[in-house]
Scaffold this motif. Structure first.
Motif, PDB file in Angstrom:
ATOM      1  N   UNK A   1     -12.125 -20.704  14.141  1.00 19.88           N
ATOM      2  CA  UNK A   1     -13.369 -21.274  14.644  1.00 19.88           C
ATOM      3  C   UNK A   1     -13.064 -22.318  15.711  1.00 19.88           C
ATOM      4  N   UNK A   2     -13.898 -22.333  16.747  1.00 22.72           N
ATOM      5  CA  UNK A   2     -13.806 -23.346  17.795  1.00 22.72           C
ATOM      6  C   UNK A   2     -14.958 -24.317  17.579  1.00 22.72           C
ATOM      7  N   UNK A   3     -14.632 -25.588  17.459  1.00 22.37           N
ATOM      8  CA  UNK A   3     -15.630 -26.613  17.160  1.00 22.37           C
ATOM      9  C   UNK A   3     -15.715 -27.573  18.335  1.00 22.37           C
ATOM     10  N   UNK A   4     -16.936 -27.776  18.827  1.00 25.78           N
ATOM     11  CA  UNK A   4     -17.166 -28.738  19.900  1.00 25.78           C
ATOM     12  C   UNK A   4     -18.028 -29.869  19.347  1.00 25.78           C
ATOM     13  N   UNK A   5     -17.542 -31.075  19.504  1.00 26.82           N
ATOM     14  CA  UNK A   5     -18.311 -32.264  19.122  1.00 26.82           C
ATOM     15  C   UNK A   5     -19.149 -32.643  20.327  1.00 26.82           C
ATOM     16  N   UNK A   6     -20.443 -32.795  20.108  1.00 22.24           N
ATOM     17  CA  UNK A   6     -21.383 -32.974  21.209  1.00 22.24           C
ATOM     18  C   UNK A   6     -22.098 -34.323  21.156  1.00 22.24           C
TER      19      UNK A   6
ATOM     20  N   UNK B   1     -32.075 -31.951  15.863  1.00 25.84           N
ATOM     21  CA  UNK B   1     -32.361 -32.828  16.992  1.00 25.84           C
ATOM     22  C   UNK B   1     -31.478 -34.050  17.113  1.00 25.84           C
ATOM     23  N   UNK B   2     -30.396 -34.125  16.343  1.00 30.03           N
ATOM     24  CA  UNK B   2     -29.506 -35.279  16.437  1.00 30.03           C
ATOM     25  C   UNK B   2     -28.843 -35.340  17.819  1.00 30.03           C
ATOM     26  N   UNK B   3     -28.613 -36.520  18.305  1.00 30.65           N
ATOM     27  CA  UNK B   3     -27.896 -36.728  19.565  1.00 30.65           C
ATOM     28  C   UNK B   3     -26.411 -36.390  19.391  1.00 30.65           C
ATOM     29  N   UNK B   4     -25.858 -36.723  18.234  1.00 28.74           N
ATOM     30  CA  UNK B   4     -24.451 -36.441  17.922  1.00 28.74           C
ATOM     31  C   UNK B   4     -24.436 -35.238  16.989  1.00 28.74           C
ATOM     32  N   UNK B   5     -23.846 -34.126  17.456  1.00 26.64           N
ATOM     33  CA  UNK B   5     -23.869 -32.898  16.677  1.00 26.64           C
ATOM     34  C   UNK B   5     -22.632 -32.066  16.967  1.00 26.64           C
ATOM     35  N   UNK B   6     -22.495 -30.928  16.270  1.00 24.63           N
ATOM     36  CA  UNK B   6     -21.317 -30.077  16.395  1.00 24.63           C
ATOM     37  C   UNK B   6     -21.736 -28.628  16.602  1.00 24.63           C
ATOM     38  N   UNK B   7     -21.094 -27.978  17.582  1.00 23.79           N
ATOM     39  CA  UNK B   7     -21.293 -26.551  17.816  1.00 23.79           C
ATOM     40  C   UNK B   7     -20.053 -25.840  17.288  1.00 23.79           C
ATOM     41  N   UNK B   8     -20.258 -24.865  16.396  1.00 28.66           N
ATOM     42  CA  UNK B   8     -19.149 -24.123  15.788  1.00 28.66           C
ATOM     43  C   UNK B   8     -19.273 -22.667  16.224  1.00 28.66           C
ATOM     44  N   UNK B   9     -18.230 -22.158  16.887  1.00 30.73           N
ATOM     45  CA  UNK B   9     -18.250 -20.792  17.420  1.00 30.73           C
ATOM     46  C   UNK B   9     -17.291 -19.924  16.621  1.00 30.73           C
ATOM     47  N   UNK B  10     -17.823 -18.819  16.127  1.00 29.81           N
ATOM     48  CA  UNK B  10     -17.033 -17.799  15.446  1.00 29.81           C
ATOM     49  C   UNK B  10     -16.963 -16.612  16.403  1.00 29.81           C
ATOM     50  N   UNK B  11     -15.875 -16.510  17.168  1.00 31.46           N
ATOM     51  CA  UNK B  11     -15.758 -15.449  18.168  1.00 31.46           C
ATOM     52  C   UNK B  11     -15.631 -14.071  17.515  1.00 31.46           C
ATOM     53  N   UNK B  12     -15.094 -14.006  16.322  1.00 30.87           N
ATOM     54  CA  UNK B  12     -14.946 -12.734  15.612  1.00 30.87           C
ATOM     55  C   UNK B  12     -16.305 -12.093  15.369  1.00 30.87           C
ATOM     56  N   UNK B  13     -17.289 -12.908  14.978  1.00 28.24           N
ATOM     57  CA  UNK B  13     -18.641 -12.397  14.715  1.00 28.24           C
ATOM     58  C   UNK B  13     -19.587 -12.629  15.892  1.00 28.24           C
ATOM     59  N   UNK B  14     -19.071 -13.238  16.962  1.00 25.09           N
ATOM     60  CA  UNK B  14     -19.885 -13.562  18.135  1.00 25.09           C
ATOM     61  C   UNK B  14     -21.113 -14.382  17.727  1.00 25.09           C
ATOM     62  N   UNK B  15     -20.881 -15.424  16.924  1.00 22.20           N
ATOM     63  CA  UNK B  15     -21.988 -16.265  16.462  1.00 22.20           C
ATOM     64  C   UNK B  15     -21.720 -17.731  16.762  1.00 22.20           C
ATOM     65  N   UNK B  16     -22.801 -18.458  16.956  1.00 18.89           N
ATOM     66  CA  UNK B  16     -22.737 -19.893  17.240  1.00 18.89           C
ATOM     67  C   UNK B  16     -23.610 -20.609  16.214  1.00 18.89           C
TER      68      UNK B  16
END
Length: 73
Positions: free
Chosen positions: A4-9, A42-57
């Motif tokens: 999983x690729x995790x982006x802190x936003x 709607x939080x200003x500080x959040x995380x996007x988690x990408x599962x490239x195997x399932x092509x899901x975010x």
């Protein structure tokens, strides 16, 4: 286990990136940040988690606990 690729936003700006292996998206995030995780609401500080195997975010926030004030002196 899938990767999983995790982006802190902050808003829509990426402020940190992580890569980890876990059984699912929520477990992947928990392994990186710990704490209580919730769906993003709607939080200003959040995380996007990408599962490239399932092509899901997935978008998650961190549950904030109310600050308890101790008025005793």
């Amino acid at each position: 286990m899938p990767e999983f690729h995790i982006e802190e936003m902050s808003g829509e700006v990426v402020i940190a990136r992580h890569t980890t292996r876990a059984a699912d998206a929520k477990s992947a995030l928990r392994g990186v940040i710990g704490g209580r995780i919730s769906l993003r609401a709607g939080q200003q500080h959040w995380f996007r988690v990408v599962d490239e195997r399932k092509a899901s975010v997935h978008e998650f926030g961190v549950e904030e606990t109310a600050q308890r004030k101790d008025f005793a002196k």
